[in-house]
Scaffold this active site. Sequence first.
Site, mmCIF file in Angstrom:
data_model
loop_
_atom_site.group_PDB
_atom_site.id
_atom_site.type_symbol
_atom_site.label_atom_id
_atom_site.label_comp_id
_atom_site.label_asym_id
_atom_site.label_seq_id
_atom_site.Cartn_x
_atom_site.Cartn_y
_atom_site.Cartn_z
ATOM 1 N N GLY A 17 6.275 -17.561 -13.461
ATOM 2 C CA GLY A 17 5.218 -17.013 -14.401
ATOM 3 C C GLY A 17 5.311 -15.259 -14.179
ATOM 4 N N THR A 18 5.837 -14.980 -15.383
ATOM 5 C CA THR A 18 6.804 -13.767 -15.181
ATOM 6 C C THR A 18 6.605 -12.833 -16.269
ATOM 7 O OG1 THR A 18 8.752 -13.671 -14.345
ATOM 8 C CG2 THR A 18 8.858 -14.442 -16.477
ATOM 9 N N SER A 19 7.138 -11.948 -16.021
ATOM 10 C CA SER A 19 7.088 -10.607 -17.030
ATOM 11 C C SER A 19 8.357 -10.239 -16.638
ATOM 12 C CB SER A 19 6.650 -9.151 -16.738
ATOM 13 O OG SER A 19 5.003 -9.545 -16.686
ATOM 14 N N ASP A 34 10.481 -8.984 -12.608
ATOM 15 C CA ASP A 34 9.234 -8.478 -11.672
ATOM 16 C C ASP A 34 9.864 -10.360 -10.687
ATOM 17 O OD1 ASP A 34 7.823 -11.480 -13.847
ATOM 18 O OD2 ASP A 34 6.931 -11.069 -11.771
ATOM 19 N N LYS A 50 15.438 -13.061 -11.012
ATOM 20 C CA LYS A 50 15.258 -13.785 -11.616
ATOM 21 C C LYS A 50 16.519 -12.806 -12.918
ATOM 22 C CE LYS A 50 10.274 -13.961 -11.250
ATOM 23 N NZ LYS A 50 8.655 -13.679 -12.026
#
Length: 241
Positions: A17-19, A34, A50
């Site tokens: 769950g990310t940006s 992130d 990531k």
Amino acid sequence: METIDIARLKSGEVNLGTSIMAVQFDGGVVVGADSRTTTGSYIANRVTDKLTHVHDRIYCCRSGSAADTQAIADIVHYYLQIHTQTTGSAPSVHTAATMFQKLCYDNKDALSAGIIVAGWDKEVGPSVYNIPLGGGLFRQPWAIGGSGSTYVYGYCDATYKEGWGRDETVEFVKNTLALAMSRDGSSGGVIRMCVITEDKVERLFIPGDQLPKFWQGKEVLGTDIKKDADLAAAVAMAVDA
């Protein structure tokens, strides 16, 4: 003493769950992300990388299931190595993106993977490709993804300008990710970035205590209650007098 049910917190797969983000500029691309990885509502890793290297000048940003995206990136890396050996030349960014797209589309019912592929090649120079859930393939000058991206589309639309150089693009990526991380509970940690040009790949790192700061609001409810209580006490004293 109340205890925390860890099994409930950690229900579900390990999830990015990310940006994530990639932006094209004159001469290269900047990719950033992130570093928070969650398992349910439990933060499994706060310093995840990531940004995954798939070839010398090609990187991907991963969002979705950590296991799925790692497996896809490993497969594409393997095929790009074979491509280089058989053709004798480096693959294009479009070739890498097409491999990602085919794997994501052919297995869309079994995978949770949103990928951004970006890099530099001698055919077209810098390029950015977005592969959202379901396996589409879209070339864009900038792309954002993950749960935090929904908070910053307006900022990106209002801020991005064509013709930027390296420094403006790095600042844009850093500010966008910091804004997404401040709003999205599934994003956080540190910011990692890669600047990919014809000459080199440059890694950048922004620690959590050095992230750009923006308006974060303030507590007003408690203050109002205290003022109301003070006013009520003053009125009561006046009445008693």
